[in-house]
Structure formats: C-alpha cells, structure tokens
Design an enzyme around this catalytic site. Structure first.
Site, PDB file in Angstrom:
ATOM      1  N   SER A  10      18.276  37.237 110.878  1.00 47.42           N
ATOM      2  CA  SER A  10      17.384  36.528 109.958  1.00 47.42           C
ATOM      3  C   SER A  10      16.378  35.719 110.763  1.00 47.42           C
ATOM      4  O   SER A  10      16.745  34.768 111.467  1.00 47.42           O
ATOM      5  CB  SER A  10      18.191  35.597 109.052  1.00 47.42           C
ATOM      6  OG  SER A  10      17.282  34.832 108.292  1.00 47.42           O
ATOM      7  N   HIS A  35      15.297  40.593 109.180  1.00 45.45           N
ATOM      8  CA  HIS A  35      15.406  40.018 107.831  1.00 45.45           C
ATOM      9  C   HIS A  35      14.389  38.883 107.707  1.00 45.45           C
ATOM     10  O   HIS A  35      14.384  37.934 108.500  1.00 45.45           O
ATOM     11  CB  HIS A  35      16.830  39.498 107.630  1.00 45.45           C
ATOM     12  CG  HIS A  35      17.107  39.011 106.240  1.00 45.45           C
ATOM     13  ND1 HIS A  35      17.377  39.856 105.193  1.00 45.45           N
ATOM     14  CD2 HIS A  35      17.167  37.755 105.729  1.00 45.45           C
ATOM     15  CE1 HIS A  35      17.599  39.153 104.090  1.00 45.45           C
ATOM     16  NE2 HIS A  35      17.468  37.873 104.395  1.00 45.45           N
ATOM     17  N   ASP A  37      12.894  35.971 105.252  1.00 49.59           N
ATOM     18  CA  ASP A  37      13.168  35.178 104.051  1.00 49.59           C
ATOM     19  C   ASP A  37      11.884  34.574 103.496  1.00 49.59           C
ATOM     20  O   ASP A  37      11.280  33.704 104.124  1.00 49.59           O
ATOM     21  CB  ASP A  37      14.175  34.071 104.377  1.00 49.59           C
ATOM     22  CG  ASP A  37      15.576  34.633 104.563  1.00 49.59           C
ATOM     23  OD1 ASP A  37      16.065  35.313 103.646  1.00 49.59           O
ATOM     24  OD2 ASP A  37      16.167  34.401 105.628  1.00 49.59           O
ATOM     25  N   MET A  39      10.338  32.311 100.677  1.00 52.58           N
ATOM     26  CA  MET A  39      10.760  31.299  99.692  1.00 52.58           C
ATOM     27  C   MET A  39       9.526  30.596  99.140  1.00 52.58           C
ATOM     28  O   MET A  39       8.572  30.354  99.884  1.00 52.58           O
ATOM     29  CB  MET A  39      11.673  30.262 100.349  1.00 52.58           C
ATOM     30  CG  MET A  39      12.884  30.862 101.035  1.00 52.58           C
ATOM     31  SD  MET A  39      13.955  29.557 101.681  1.00 52.58           S
ATOM     32  CE  MET A  39      15.012  30.502 102.774  1.00 52.58           C
ATOM     33  N   HIS A  68      13.429  39.443 101.819  1.00 51.16           N
ATOM     34  CA  HIS A  68      14.297  38.856 100.798  1.00 51.16           C
ATOM     35  C   HIS A  68      13.450  37.815 100.057  1.00 51.16           C
ATOM     36  O   HIS A  68      13.132  36.761 100.610  1.00 51.16           O
ATOM     37  CB  HIS A  68      15.509  38.237 101.513  1.00 51.16           C
ATOM     38  CG  HIS A  68      16.448  37.493 100.620  1.00 51.16           C
ATOM     39  ND1 HIS A  68      17.440  36.657 101.111  1.00 51.16           N
ATOM     40  CD2 HIS A  68      16.575  37.456  99.262  1.00 51.16           C
ATOM     41  CE1 HIS A  68      18.119  36.146 100.104  1.00 51.16           C
ATOM     42  NE2 HIS A  68      17.610  36.607  98.972  1.00 51.16           N
ATOM     43  N   MET A  70      13.006  35.044  97.712  1.00 51.11           N
ATOM     44  CA  MET A  70      13.633  33.966  96.942  1.00 51.11           C
ATOM     45  C   MET A  70      12.500  33.232  96.223  1.00 51.11           C
ATOM     46  O   MET A  70      12.115  32.120  96.596  1.00 51.11           O
ATOM     47  CB  MET A  70      14.419  33.055  97.889  1.00 51.11           C
ATOM     48  CG  MET A  70      15.739  33.678  98.295  1.00 51.11           C
ATOM     49  SD  MET A  70      16.443  32.904  99.758  1.00 51.11           S
ATOM     50  CE  MET A  70      15.588  33.787 101.025  1.00 51.11           C
ATOM     51  N   MET A 143      24.589  37.210  98.088  1.00 56.39           N
ATOM     52  CA  MET A 143      24.470  35.950  98.836  1.00 56.39           C
ATOM     53  C   MET A 143      25.858  35.337  99.000  1.00 56.39           C
ATOM     54  O   MET A 143      26.578  35.158  98.019  1.00 56.39           O
ATOM     55  CB  MET A 143      23.598  34.938  98.073  1.00 56.39           C
ATOM     56  CG  MET A 143      22.112  35.211  98.041  1.00 56.39           C
ATOM     57  SD  MET A 143      21.229  35.170  99.608  1.00 56.39           S
ATOM     58  CE  MET A 143      21.778  33.690 100.408  1.00 56.39           C
ATOM     59  N   ASP A 223      24.555  38.052 103.082  1.00 58.62           N
ATOM     60  CA  ASP A 223      23.581  37.140 103.680  1.00 58.62           C
ATOM     61  C   ASP A 223      24.072  35.700 103.542  1.00 58.62           C
ATOM     62  O   ASP A 223      24.257  35.210 102.427  1.00 58.62           O
ATOM     63  CB  ASP A 223      22.240  37.329 102.932  1.00 58.62           C
ATOM     64  CG  ASP A 223      21.113  36.491 103.507  1.00 58.62           C
ATOM     65  OD1 ASP A 223      21.316  35.826 104.526  1.00 58.62           O
ATOM     66  OD2 ASP A 223      20.016  36.518 102.917  1.00 58.62           O
TER      67      ASP A 223
HETATM   68  C1  DX5 Z   1      19.355  31.781 103.250  1.00 57.14           C
HETATM   69  C2  DX5 Z   1      18.727  33.028 103.770  1.00 57.14           C
HETATM   70  C3  DX5 Z   1      19.426  33.647 104.906  1.00 57.14           C
HETATM   71  C4  DX5 Z   1      19.604  32.769 106.126  1.00 57.14           C
HETATM   72  C5  DX5 Z   1      20.865  33.202 106.820  1.00 57.14           C
HETATM   73  O1  DX5 Z   1      18.911  31.488 102.005  1.00 57.14           O
HETATM   74  O2  DX5 Z   1      18.628  34.019 102.757  1.00 57.14           O
HETATM   75  O3  DX5 Z   1      18.843  34.886 105.276  1.00 57.14           O
HETATM   76  O4  DX5 Z   1      18.548  32.807 107.010  1.00 57.14           O
HETATM   77  O5  DX5 Z   1      21.095  32.365 107.883  1.00 57.14           O
HETATM   78  P1  DX5 Z   1      22.560  32.106 108.456  1.00 57.14           P
HETATM   79  O6  DX5 Z   1      23.043  33.416 108.986  1.00 57.14           O
HETATM   80  O7  DX5 Z   1      22.324  31.086 109.500  1.00 57.14           O
HETATM   81  O8  DX5 Z   1      23.417  31.613 107.325  1.00 57.14           O
HETATM   82 ZN    ZN Z   2      17.990  36.097 103.275  1.00 51.89          ZN
END
Ligand code: DX5
Ligand code: ZN
Length: 272
Positions: A10, A35, A37, A39, A68, A70, A143, A223
């Site tokens: 990630s 990956h 993220d 947001m 991903h 969010m 998740m 994740d």
């Molecule tokens: C959290 C993200 C994850 C996050 C995972 O909302 O979707 O992808 O970066 O990080 P770790 O592996 O540190 O929990």
């Molecule tokens: Zn994620």
C-alpha cells in the site's frame, strides 16, 4: 481454477515525496501490484491522493495500479481515474447500492478492472449480487480494519463488536456478581485473544472464508494490518490478494516480507 497470489504494497505507507522511486523499489522487491488508496475526506476522515497523482505515477511505471476508492461518489471518479491510467477500480458497496450496475459497466468501458470493497460490519451478502450479476465485479476487497488510515492493528477491535453485545446483555441484569465479573472476564478474554492472535474467529475472516467457499476462483483481497504475523490467518481463510502497507515499508528487508506473504498464500491455495 486456482487463484494466484497478488502482493500489493500500500503506497499510503510510502514516502509520497518520492512516489515513483518508492514504486520502483517495491516492484524490485517482488510486488505484483501497487495498492493506491484514494480518499475524499468524506467517506473516510482522511484525504489522500486522486487522479492527478495516479497520472503522474503512470508516467513512471507500467505496474498494475490497484486503486481503492474510499469516496462517497465513486461514479465521479471513473472517468478521471480511467484517463489517469488506473488498472483496478475498487469502490465501496456501502455507497453504491443504487448504482453499482452503472458503475461496473462504466469502469469496464474505461478499461479498468472493477472490484467491490466492504467495511468491517457490512454484511457479506451485500456483495453477492455484484459477484453474481450479468456484469460482475472481478474482485472483492474485505477491509480487516476501519478504512481511512494505514498502520492499524488487525482485528482485536473487530472482536469487540462480536463480544460486547453479549457482555452488555449481562450488564442489563444489574446484579453485583455480573457487575464485578463482566469487566474482568472481558479484559481476560480480550488479552487472551490479543496475545494468541486468535484472529480466525473475527468477522472479516469469516467473511473471507464464506466468500472463498462460495466463489473458488474469485480474487479476494484483504486490506489492513496484514504482515508476517497475520498473513497465515488471512491466507488460510482464502484471501489471495494481500495489501500491506506498514509491514512492508517498515521492514528492513521488504522483499522478505513480500515473499513470505506470497508463500503463505500459495501454500494455502495448494492445500485447499
Ligand atoms: C486503509 C487503507 C489501507 C492501508 C493499509 O484504509 O485502505 O490500504 O494503507 O495499511 P496497513 O497495511 O499499514 O494497515
Ligand atoms: Zn486500501
């Protein structure tokens, strides 16, 4: 058909000021996917990156960018993310109950691979229609922590949701032994769970196991909080796509962490 392991560091845990070199470093360490993220500060209380950053990164790498989303309005992101060069587009089921068919169709029309994600606590049944529809999603992301931040611990907080309702039932009886014993019981139970990493009874793992049983060839991604100490639980439940941020970026040898997680997925797939 057996599923294959996809290890996806990630990039939320990377040094954003050096995103291109961090991506290259992860690929050299054996990462299959990166990956990303996305947001919006609304669906989750954090704000990260969007299409402009994906577009910049795409100029430096041909890697599969596993995005991903969010965000509260994923439909608004399809066009820009497609143009920017995203490979996978995973949206949350909680905000797509009314328009997932249109979403999936548009994601595919932009050349991206559609996936659906669910937060802890969302019933697993909510994704069944999306996997079984005429125009299905190609991955389910479960998740294992609350979405929004990297570096959270896998599971114990999920256990609270399962155990607390039982405990509070007892409190309703208002008798002295219950008042005294329940908090002690709870602390004892919780510390035993944490100490022994008894995560397999968690909600998320039950969801992964249920999905794997129902859909043997589906890509199932987990994740949140995955790393050397938690991978076996997730892999044995049936997860094959593993997102890992802090455990990979925080490791002295990220390549070892990636190969350990790959081995765990492959071993579990072989024995299933
Ligand atoms: C959290 C993200 C994850 C996050 C995972 O909302 O979707 O992808 O970066 O990080 P770790 O592996 O540190 O929990
Ligand atoms: Zn994620």
């Amino acid at each position: 058909m057996a599923v294959t392991a996809k290890i996806a560091p990630s990039m939320l845990s990377s040094d954003f000021a050096n995103l291109a070199s961090e991506a290259e470093r992860m690929l050299n360490c054996g990462a299959d996917w990166l990956h990303m993220d996305i947001m919006d500060g609304h669906f989750v209380p954090n704000l990260t990156i969007g299409a402009p950053v994906i577009e910049s990164l795409r100029k430096h790498t041909k890697a599969y960018l596993d995005c991903h989303l969010m965000v509260t309005n994923p439909l608004d992101y399809v066009e820009p993310m497609g143009k920017a060069g995203a490979s996978g587009f995973t949206f949350h089921v909680e905000v797509s109950k009314d328009n997932w068919q249109e979403l999936v169709q548009r994601i595919k029309s932009k050349g991206m691979r559609p996936g659906v994600a669910l937060k802890p606590g969302t019933p697993i049944e909510e994704v069944y229609p999306l996997v079984e529809g005429e125009n299905p999603v190609e991955m389910v992301l479960v998740m294992t922590v609350k979405p929004g931040f990297g570096g959270q611990k896998f599971m114990p907080e999920m256990m609270d949701k399962v155990i607390l309702p039982f405990i509070s039932l007892r409190f309703d009886q208002k008798t002295e032994p219950y008042r005294v014993c329940c908090p002690l019981y709870f602390l004892l139970f919780k510390s035993v769970l944490v100490c022994n990493n008894l995560f397999s009874s968690s909600w998320a793992m039950v969801q992964v196991r249920t999905l794997r049983k129902k859909y043997p060839s589906l890509d199932i991604e987990v994740d949140g909080g995955l790393g050397p100490s938690t991978i076996e639980v997730a892999a044995s439940a049936g997860a094959n796509c593993i997102v890992a941020g802090s455990s990979v970026f925080g490791a002295a040898e990220p390549a070892n962490v990636i190969s350990l997680m790959r081995k765990s997925v492959n071993d579990n797939q072989k024995s299933s």
